[in-house]
Design an enzyme around this catalytic site. Structure first.
Site, PDB file in Angstrom:
ATOM      1  N   ASP A   8       0.856  -1.186   0.000  1.00 10.50           N
ATOM      2  CA  ASP A   8       0.000   0.000   0.000  1.00 10.50           C
ATOM      3  C   ASP A   8       0.896   1.241   0.000  1.00 10.50           C
ATOM      4  OD1 ASP A   8       0.754   0.598   2.622  1.00 10.50           O
ATOM      5  OD2 ASP A   8      -1.253   0.399   3.475  1.00 10.50           O
ATOM      6  N   CYS A  65       2.886  -2.880   4.100  1.00 10.08           N
ATOM      7  CA  CYS A  65       2.062  -1.699   4.372  1.00 10.08           C
ATOM      8  C   CYS A  65       2.848  -0.852   5.377  1.00 10.08           C
ATOM      9  CB  CYS A  65       0.667  -2.085   4.863  1.00 10.08           C
ATOM     10  SG  CYS A  65       0.574  -2.917   6.451  1.00 10.08           S
ATOM     11  N   THR A  67       2.910  -0.766   8.649  1.00  5.45           N
ATOM     12  CA  THR A  67       3.477  -1.581   9.731  1.00  5.45           C
ATOM     13  C   THR A  67       3.734  -3.023   9.320  1.00  5.45           C
ATOM     14  OG1 THR A  67       1.249  -2.176  10.401  1.00  5.45           O
ATOM     15  CG2 THR A  67       2.236  -0.261  11.509  1.00  5.45           C
ATOM     16  N   HIS A  98      10.621 -23.551   9.989  1.00  2.00           N
ATOM     17  CA  HIS A  98       9.594 -24.191  10.822  1.00  2.00           C
ATOM     18  C   HIS A  98       8.179 -24.026  10.280  1.00  2.00           C
ATOM     19  CE1 HIS A  98      12.095 -24.466  14.803  1.00  2.00           C
ATOM     20  NE2 HIS A  98      12.721 -24.961  13.757  1.00  2.00           N
ATOM     21  N   HIS A 133       7.608 -30.414  11.744  1.00  5.04           N
ATOM     22  CA  HIS A 133       7.059 -29.107  11.351  1.00  5.04           C
ATOM     23  C   HIS A 133       5.966 -29.264  10.296  1.00  5.04           C
ATOM     24  CE1 HIS A 133      10.064 -27.359  13.835  1.00  5.04           C
ATOM     25  NE2 HIS A 133      11.012 -28.006  13.176  1.00  5.04           N
TER      26      HIS A 133
END
Ligand code: RB5
Length: 145
Positions: A8, A65, A67, A98, A133
């Site tokens: 964004d 974005c 954050t 993992h 995993h």
């Protein structure tokens, strides 16, 4: 290797740096933008990137974005997406080893303690460990219904 990238308006610069770096590494990039500061809604970019990735033609995706939080939450709503919001090269390596993450999220307004390019490289240069995993990832997939 092939990857798909979308962002964004909160991460135009970081997304550009990542695309450039990936291409320098000879990784084919499908860049979905945005490359201008125009305001867009991060769930739309997450959906676009996730659906493109799920199509199966790519090794991994990157969403960005301000954050990395909103776009990762949105991407993880799409079936088959395991998007990891990574903060350092350790978490990026673990996301692959993992969790077999198929998408990474970064924040263009985050002050990383480490160069985010190095964080990205750590993911690309790692491999899924499999074994126990895989069992856990199968359980994640089962949660998708
Ligand atoms: C947009 O202003 C901002 O909310 C977005 O980039 C992101 O940080 C959301 O999680």
């Amino acid at each position: 290797m092939k990857c798909v990238v979308a962002n964004d308006h909160g991460a135009v610069e970081l997304a550009g740096k990542m695309v450039e770096h990936l291409r320098k590494r000879n990784i084919e990039v499908k860049y979905l933008g945005v490359d201008k500061e125009e305001s867009v809604d991060y769930p739309d970019k997450a959906k676009e990137c996730a659906l493109e990735l799920i199509d199966g033609k790519y090794d991994f995706g990157i969403v960005l974005c301000g954050t990395g939080i909103g776009i990762s939450i949105a991407a993880n709503k799409i079936k088959g997406i395991r998007c990891a919001l990574v903060m350092d090269s350790y978490s990026a390596r673990m996301a692959k080893e993992h969790n077999n993450a198929n998408m990474l999220a970064f924040g263009g307004r985050v002050e990383y303690k480490e160069d985010p390019i190095r964080i990205l490289d750590s993911f690309i240069d790692s491999s899924f460990a499999g074994g126990r995993h895989q069992r856990r990832i199968d359980k994640i997939s089962a949660l998708e219904g």
